[in-house]
Design an enzyme around this catalytic site. Structure first.
Site, PDB file in Angstrom:
ATOM      1  CE1 TYR A 143      -3.474   2.501  -0.076  1.00  0.00           C
ATOM      2  CE2 TYR A 143      -4.191   1.732   2.080  1.00  0.00           C
ATOM      3  CZ  TYR A 143      -4.389   2.519   0.968  1.00  0.00           C
ATOM      4  OH  TYR A 143      -5.491   3.326   0.887  1.00  0.00           O
ATOM      5  CE  LYS A 169      -6.346   0.456  -1.491  1.00  0.00           C
ATOM      6  NZ  LYS A 169      -7.084   0.094  -0.264  1.00  0.00           N
TER       7      LYS A 169
END
Length: 305
Positions: A143, A169
């Site tokens: 992330y 992400k």
């Protein structure tokens, strides 16, 4: 794990992704019965993977024991219908612990959250992520957010070093930086849009090859969220424009009233539609009555979109 690595890559890289809120009871404790019902409702819709105990699910507010209960219940409830991705992070030690719990519970992957608090050099972030990746057999999605932003060269280093790293992400919304990563690393990874209210970036994401994103509003307007995603992928620009103008722009304006509302408004929306999950935990706060009224009008208006 119920799915092969290729299966998880395909599910995460193409299709709407759901991130359920975490249910708390009136005393602020995890409510497994309510959470089970929420997950059953989620997977009755057209989604491709379920991310539990994520940012929208208040990962940052969960104990390790609560996390274990949440992931175990999710794996049991989803029952192999879709990949279940949990979370890990905060430090190398805690990241390994969360990943181990997720693996033992039968999750199909982890979303690796940024490290806690401190500013980090690129080589330190690579070491942080690599040590956690090396400690688990689970698929890992990094992330890229907050104080854990990796640049293209560092993402390439991490991808080369960790076979189980399958995705990145984006939580920053810097399309130039993300495009550099996509062009540098290529299809070695899958890419997921992950800024708060990611739909507002969806067209920009798609233009550089990021085919999917995490939809927080799916928690209270799932049919509209699916309709928007399908319209986006089908090139139905008129529908995308209408929903963006009528719902997402006003929602983002409301979200920006107070820090943390990217999560708090989602819990308020779930309550408004009759699927309450309790209040957020501190340091987050719930919206005011006036803000809830604005949100309810937005939700009511989605019936015509």
């Amino acid at each position: 794990m119920n799915f092969t690595r290729d299966d998880v890559r395909k599910a995460v890289g193409d299709g709407l992704l759901s991130f359920p809120i975490t249910d708390f009871d009136a005393n602020g404790n995890f409510d497994p019965d309510s959470y089970r019902q929420r997950l059953e409702w989620f997977i009755s819709h057209d989604i491709s993977a379920v991310f539990v105990a994520g940012g929208t699910g208040e990962f940052f507010n969960l104990t390790l024991d609560e996390f274990r209960d949440i992931v175990s219940l999710a794996v049991e409830t989803v029952d192999g219908k879709l990949p279940v991705i949990a979370s890990a992070g905060l430090s190398v030690g805690s990241g390994k612990a969360f990943a181990q719990v997720a693996e033992e519970a039968g999750a199909d992957g982890i979303l690796l959250m940024p490290p806690y608090l401190t500013e980090c050099p690129q080589e330190g972030l690579v070491a942080y992520a690599r040590q956690i990746c090396d400690a688990t057999d689970l698929n890992v999605i990094y992330y890229n957010r907050g104080n854990g932003i990796l640049e293209a060269e560092a993402v390439q280093q991490l991808a080369d070093a960790c076979p189980n790293l399958i995705g990145l992400k984006d939580g920053k919304g810097d399309i130039q930086a993300l495009n550099k990563i996509v062009k540098t690393v290529g299809d070695r990874l899958v890419y997921v849009g992950g800024v708060p209210t990611a739909e507002i970036f969806a067209e920009a994401y798609l233009s550089i090859g990021v085919n999917t994103y995490s939809s927080a509003v799916f928690n209270f307007v799932p049919d509209m969220a699916v309709k928007f995603y399908k319209a986006l992928r089908q090139g139905d620009s008129a529908t995308v424009k209408t929903i963006t103008n009528e719902f997402f722009i006003p929602f983002v304006n409301l979200r920006d009233n107070k820090k943390g509302y990217a999560v708090s408004l989602i819990k308020a929306g779930a309550e408004i539609i009759g699927k309450p999950a309790g209040s957020v935990r501190a340091p987050l706060t719930m919206p005011t009555a006036e803000e809830r009224d604005v949100l309810k009008k937005l939700i009511d208006n989605t019936n015509g979109l």
